[in-house]
Design a protein around this motif. Structure first.
Motif, PDB file in Angstrom:
ATOM      1  N   TYR A  90       0.934  -0.969  -0.375  1.00  0.00           N
ATOM      2  CA  TYR A  90       0.093  -0.438  -0.153  1.00  0.00           C
ATOM      3  C   TYR A  90       0.711   1.360   0.199  1.00  0.00           C
ATOM      4  O   TYR A  90      -0.049   2.081  -0.624  1.00  0.00           O
ATOM      5  N   LEU A  91       1.929   0.752   0.762  1.00  0.00           N
ATOM      6  CA  LEU A  91       2.808   2.612   1.155  1.00  0.00           C
ATOM      7  C   LEU A  91       3.574   2.776  -1.018  1.00  0.00           C
ATOM      8  O   LEU A  91       3.191   3.730  -0.712  1.00  0.00           O
ATOM      9  N   GLN A  92       3.477   2.122  -1.430  1.00  0.00           N
ATOM     10  CA  GLN A  92       4.330   1.699  -2.352  1.00  0.00           C
ATOM     11  C   GLN A  92       3.281   2.521  -3.972  1.00  0.00           C
ATOM     12  O   GLN A  92       4.008   3.657  -4.220  1.00  0.00           O
ATOM     13  N   ARG A  93       2.501   1.957  -3.544  1.00  0.00           N
ATOM     14  CA  ARG A  93       0.903   2.662  -4.607  1.00  0.00           C
ATOM     15  C   ARG A  93       0.265   4.004  -4.066  1.00  0.00           C
ATOM     16  O   ARG A  93       0.492   4.472  -4.893  1.00  0.00           O
ATOM     17  N   ALA A  94       0.811   4.280  -2.654  1.00  0.00           N
ATOM     18  CA  ALA A  94       0.494   5.193  -2.173  1.00  0.00           C
ATOM     19  C   ALA A  94       1.006   6.422  -2.717  1.00  0.00           C
ATOM     20  O   ALA A  94       0.602   7.668  -2.688  1.00  0.00           O
ATOM     21  N   PHE A  95       2.545   6.344  -2.017  1.00  0.00           N
ATOM     22  CA  PHE A  95       3.420   7.162  -2.429  1.00  0.00           C
ATOM     23  C   PHE A  95       3.835   7.889  -3.724  1.00  0.00           C
ATOM     24  O   PHE A  95       3.156   8.788  -4.448  1.00  0.00           O
ATOM     25  N   ALA A  96       3.313   6.512  -4.995  1.00  0.00           N
ATOM     26  CA  ALA A  96       3.263   6.984  -6.530  1.00  0.00           C
ATOM     27  C   ALA A  96       1.923   7.638  -6.760  1.00  0.00           C
ATOM     28  O   ALA A  96       2.213   8.538  -7.576  1.00  0.00           O
ATOM     29  N   ALA A  97       0.853   7.659  -6.158  1.00  0.00           N
ATOM     30  CA  ALA A  97      -0.194   8.109  -6.447  1.00  0.00           C
ATOM     31  C   ALA A  97      -0.057   9.890  -6.108  1.00  0.00           C
ATOM     32  O   ALA A  97      -0.517  10.355  -6.803  1.00  0.00           O
ATOM     33  N   VAL A  98       0.152   9.919  -5.236  1.00  0.00           N
ATOM     34  CA  VAL A  98       0.912  10.922  -4.694  1.00  0.00           C
ATOM     35  C   VAL A  98       1.596  11.695  -5.936  1.00  0.00           C
ATOM     36  O   VAL A  98       1.068  12.434  -6.705  1.00  0.00           O
ATOM     37  N   TRP A  99       2.565  11.724  -5.917  1.00  0.00           N
ATOM     38  CA  TRP A  99       3.792  12.256  -6.616  1.00  0.00           C
ATOM     39  C   TRP A  99       3.879  11.850  -8.073  1.00  0.00           C
ATOM     40  O   TRP A  99       4.618  13.027  -8.730  1.00  0.00           O
ATOM     41  N   GLU A 100       3.329  11.070  -8.836  1.00  0.00           N
ATOM     42  CA  GLU A 100       3.744  10.835  -9.803  1.00  0.00           C
ATOM     43  C   GLU A 100       2.025  11.077 -10.714  1.00  0.00           C
ATOM     44  O   GLU A 100       2.166  11.607 -11.633  1.00  0.00           O
ATOM     45  N   LEU A 101       0.912   9.886 -10.275  1.00  0.00           N
ATOM     46  CA  LEU A 101      -0.180  10.103 -10.802  1.00  0.00           C
ATOM     47  C   LEU A 101      -0.879  11.061 -10.389  1.00  0.00           C
ATOM     48  O   LEU A 101      -2.374  11.472 -10.860  1.00  0.00           O
ATOM     49  N   GLU A 102      -0.671  11.526  -9.752  1.00  0.00           N
ATOM     50  CA  GLU A 102      -1.980  13.302  -9.231  1.00  0.00           C
ATOM     51  C   GLU A 102      -2.682  12.833  -8.705  1.00  0.00           C
ATOM     52  O   GLU A 102      -4.132  13.588  -9.042  1.00  0.00           O
ATOM     53  N   LEU A 103      -2.838  12.067  -8.012  1.00  0.00           N
ATOM     54  CA  LEU A 103      -4.140  11.381  -7.104  1.00  0.00           C
ATOM     55  C   LEU A 103      -4.605  11.582  -5.513  1.00  0.00           C
ATOM     56  O   LEU A 103      -3.853  12.419  -5.235  1.00  0.00           O
ATOM     57  N   ASP A 104      -6.466  12.447  -5.282  1.00  0.00           N
ATOM     58  CA  ASP A 104      -6.466  13.055  -3.868  1.00  0.00           C
ATOM     59  C   ASP A 104      -6.102  11.417  -2.957  1.00  0.00           C
ATOM     60  O   ASP A 104      -7.401  10.887  -3.055  1.00  0.00           O
ATOM     61  N   LEU A 105      -5.459  11.994  -2.414  1.00  0.00           N
ATOM     62  CA  LEU A 105      -4.861  11.198  -0.833  1.00  0.00           C
ATOM     63  C   LEU A 105      -5.918  11.761  -0.081  1.00  0.00           C
ATOM     64  O   LEU A 105      -6.305  10.207   0.904  1.00  0.00           O
ATOM     65  N   ALA A 106      -6.532  12.302   0.174  1.00  0.00           N
ATOM     66  CA  ALA A 106      -7.916  12.738   0.474  1.00  0.00           C
ATOM     67  C   ALA A 106      -8.963  12.407   0.250  1.00  0.00           C
ATOM     68  O   ALA A 106     -10.387  11.874   1.638  1.00  0.00           O
ATOM     69  N   SER A 107      -9.362  10.992  -0.664  1.00  0.00           N
ATOM     70  CA  SER A 107     -10.423  10.764  -0.845  1.00  0.00           C
ATOM     71  C   SER A 107     -10.573   9.212  -0.721  1.00  0.00           C
ATOM     72  O   SER A 107      -9.599   8.446  -0.318  1.00  0.00           O
ATOM     73  N   PRO A 108     -11.691   8.757   0.519  1.00  0.00           N
ATOM     74  CA  PRO A 108     -11.496   7.898   0.766  1.00  0.00           C
ATOM     75  C   PRO A 108     -12.194   6.706   0.055  1.00  0.00           C
ATOM     76  O   PRO A 108     -11.281   5.777  -0.373  1.00  0.00           O
ATOM     77  N   ALA A 109     -12.508   7.059  -1.751  1.00  0.00           N
ATOM     78  CA  ALA A 109     -12.343   5.971  -2.967  1.00  0.00           C
ATOM     79  C   ALA A 109     -10.970   5.557  -3.275  1.00  0.00           C
ATOM     80  O   ALA A 109     -11.047   4.374  -3.596  1.00  0.00           O
ATOM     81  N   VAL A 110     -10.434   7.120  -2.815  1.00  0.00           N
ATOM     82  CA  VAL A 110      -9.087   6.290  -4.143  1.00  0.00           C
ATOM     83  C   VAL A 110      -8.322   5.407  -2.714  1.00  0.00           C
ATOM     84  O   VAL A 110      -7.445   4.655  -3.474  1.00  0.00           O
TER      85      VAL A 110
END
Length: 207
Positions: free
Chosen positions: A110-130
């Motif tokens: 999860y950490l590896q995906r979440a770090f990439a999600a913020v900084w590479e994919l520009e996803l919203d990690l404040a979103s429960p759905a994300v």
């Protein structure tokens, strides 16, 4: 017996993201026991005299952007300096790590995906759905963990991490604590490896 590293970080921190893979390399090489301790940075900064980015002098803010580019190249990464959904409230995203640990899961995928999600994919990690989607992709029960991440139990554990950080003289993210010695910043990874390789006694503050 494996040596223990207490790992203080937040998904809010680009430096934690930049240093995560080098840290994982050390964990594998030296058979370390990594203790994940997500921490709320705003609370940690205010307690230890740090300043939020927006309140820092413009010269410091500009230098930070230069450093991010240097380390992006040095670590061979490809990330945005100003991701679309950053800054964000990281409490829920950080809390999923704590919830995963409480349920006996390895949070690393999860950490590896979440770090990439913020900084590479520009996803919203404040979103429960994300977060649910990221946890599911990591093989974890996303809905259950995200629901638990907002609970009083996880909030209490998150606050305890902040208290533990202050007690350990940690004041930023990432911080790696080996035998009571703090290594602050991903640019201290090489010094952490030197300490592991040499087996030296930890350095202590002196008067």
């Amino acid at each position: 017996m494996s040596r223990r590293i207490d790992y203080y970080f937040s998904f809010q921190s680009p430096w934690a993201y930049i240093g995560h893979q080098p840290l994982r390399r050390l964990v594998e090489i030296y058979d370390l026991r990594l203790v994940y301790k997500p921490v709320l940075l705003t609370g940690l900064f205010s307690e230890t005299g740090g300043m939020p980015l927006a309140k820092r002098h413009p010269a410091r803010q500009r230098y930070r952007l230069v450093e991010l580019q240097r380390w992006r190249d040095r670590r061979g990464l490809d990330f945005k300096l100003w991701p679309k959904h950053w800054p964000f409230d990281a409490r829920l995203a950080d809390g999923v790590v704590i919830a995963a640990l409480a349920a006996g899961h390895d949070p690393e995928p999860y950490l590896q995906r979440a770090f990439a999600a913020v900084w590479e994919l520009e996803l919203d990690l404040a979103s429960p759905a994300v977060l649910i989607e990221l946890a599911n992709a990591a093989g974890l029960p996303g809905e259950k963990l995200v629901a638990h991440a907002g609970s009083d139990q996880i909030r209490a554990a998150y606050e305890q991490n902040r208290l533990d950080a202050i007690a350990a003289d940690v004041f930023g993210s990432p911080a790696y604590v080996l035998d009571g010695e703090v290594f602050w910043g991903q640019d201290r990874i090489e010094l952490l490896e030197d300490a592991l390789k040499s087996g030296r006694a930890p350095y202590r503050p002196t008067n």
